[in-house]
Design a protein around this motif. Structure first.
Motif, short mmCIF file in Angstrom:
data_model
loop_
_atom_site.label_atom_id
_atom_site.label_comp_id
_atom_site.label_asym_id
_atom_site.label_seq_id
_atom_site.Cartn_x
_atom_site.Cartn_y
_atom_site.Cartn_z
N UNK A 109 0.84 -1.22 0.00
CA UNK A 109 0.00 0.00 0.00
C UNK A 109 0.87 1.27 0.00
N UNK A 110 2.01 1.20 0.67
CA UNK A 110 2.90 2.37 0.74
C UNK A 110 3.42 2.71 -0.66
N UNK A 111 3.77 1.66 -1.43
CA UNK A 111 4.25 1.91 -2.80
C UNK A 111 3.11 2.43 -3.69
N UNK A 112 1.92 1.85 -3.52
CA UNK A 112 0.78 2.32 -4.32
C UNK A 112 0.55 3.80 -4.03
N UNK A 113 0.69 4.18 -2.76
CA UNK A 113 0.48 5.57 -2.37
C UNK A 113 1.46 6.51 -3.08
N UNK A 114 2.73 6.11 -3.15
CA UNK A 114 3.72 6.96 -3.84
C UNK A 114 3.35 7.11 -5.31
N UNK A 115 2.87 6.01 -5.90
CA UNK A 115 2.51 6.06 -7.32
C UNK A 115 1.27 6.93 -7.56
N UNK A 116 0.30 6.81 -6.65
CA UNK A 116 -0.91 7.64 -6.78
C UNK A 116 -0.53 9.12 -6.72
N UNK A 151 -7.31 4.19 2.50
CA UNK A 151 -6.73 5.23 3.36
C UNK A 151 -5.21 5.32 3.20
N UNK A 152 -4.56 4.17 3.02
CA UNK A 152 -3.12 4.22 2.80
C UNK A 152 -2.81 4.64 1.35
N UNK A 153 -3.51 4.06 0.42
CA UNK A 153 -3.23 4.34 -0.99
C UNK A 153 -3.47 5.80 -1.36
N UNK A 154 -4.43 6.42 -0.68
CA UNK A 154 -4.79 7.81 -1.02
C UNK A 154 -4.26 8.80 0.01
N UNK A 155 -3.37 8.33 0.88
CA UNK A 155 -2.84 9.21 1.93
C UNK A 155 -2.16 10.44 1.30
N UNK A 156 -2.52 11.61 1.80
CA UNK A 156 -1.88 12.83 1.31
C UNK A 156 -2.49 13.40 0.04
N UNK A 157 -3.50 12.73 -0.53
CA UNK A 157 -4.16 13.29 -1.72
C UNK A 157 -5.14 14.37 -1.24
N UNK A 158 -5.08 15.52 -1.88
CA UNK A 158 -5.97 16.62 -1.50
C UNK A 158 -7.29 16.50 -2.26
#
Ligand code: PGA
Length: 258
Positions: A109-116, A151-158
């Motif tokens: 999920x952490x890697x997916x988040x960076x990619x998102x 929640x992890x994948x979209x963390x930090x998305x505004x």
């Protein structure tokens, strides 16, 4: 609920450049009469086809996506493809976190988040895939798993950035050869959880506008029933869509019943 109905296919590690060009050309011809106010069509072929696929796509008819992307613009990341390289090809959309990336290639999920974050930051339409395994379903924790992945994948998305964010719900146990399609009631139940989570993350307006697609053994028999559910905004299809005639047939049968 999104305004349009979404239809897309990921061609996985199938189709050569010529196969992809023929497929996209055929799909564009077959569906050209369908109003794009009504549908959003997209095809996600392999990296090596991106340049040719984008060159022959008609942007008012369909979008072309990539199946994955590295999260840096450049660097010591052997074997990765950067957002700048995909922009150079004319790619519209990046898929992140497909079940096979997570469960065969071991992405987290952490890697997916960076990619998102990287994909949205480079103004790509970004399709985040989520889905529980059969084992997680048996434990009765599907909803928890989906919430964690979101929640992890979209963390930090505004919220202001979500205009180009799409979600696909693809239960791992439903995907591919040997997969068993989710019932429309089960898919609807999870789509409601996804919608609630998106609203929790981005507020009632932005959270309600993000399209949520269902994928996993969609076929001509179950495609229509799924589209009658209130919270399912589209179909994300593998095997049943890899022939342009079949894909066109599914699109038309779904539209006829809506
Ligand atoms: P399938 O693939 O329709 O062949 O099950 C779906 C997917 O992997 O997105």
């Amino acid at each position: 609920m999104a305004d349009k109905f979404y239809f897309g296919t990921n061609t996985k590690m199938y189709k050569t450049i010529q196969d992809t060009v023929d497929f996209i050309t055929g799909l564009q011809d077959l569906t050209a009469d369908i109003s794009r106010e009504e549908i959003q069509l997209f095809v996600i072929p392999s990296y090596t086809t991106q340049k040719d696929a984008n060159a022959i796509k008609k942007p008012d008819l369909l979008m072309v996506g990539a199946q994955n992307m590295g999260w840096e613009e450049q660097g010591q990341f052997t074997g990765e493809i950067s957002p700048l390289m995909l922009q150079e090809c004319g790619t519209d959309l990046i898929m992140v976190g497909h079940s096979e990336r997570r469960h065969v290639l071991g992405e987290t999920d952490e890697e997916e988040n960076k990619k998102v974050l990287c994909a949205l930051g480079h103004d790509f339409t970004t399709l985040l895939c989520v889905g529980e395994t059969g084992e997680e379903k048996d434990y009765g924790i599907s909803e928890e798993i989906i919430r964690i992945q979101l929640k992890k994948g979209l963390f930090g998305v505004k919220a202001a950035r979500t205009g180009k964010l799409w979600i696909a719900y693809e239960p791992v146990w439903a995907i591919g050869v040997g997969g068993k399609p989710a019932s429309k009631e089960y898919a609807e139940q999870i789509h409601v959880v996804i919608r609630e989570t998106l609203i929790e993350l981005f507020g009632p307006e932005a959270g309600a506008a993000i399209p949520i697609l269902y994928g996993g053994s969609v076929n001509p028999e179950n495609a229509v029933g799924l589209s009658k559910m209130d919270h399912i905004d589209g179909r994300f299809i593998g095997r049943s869509a890899w022939n342009a005639d079949n894909f066109n047939g599914i699109i038309r049968s779904v539209l006829a019943e809506r």
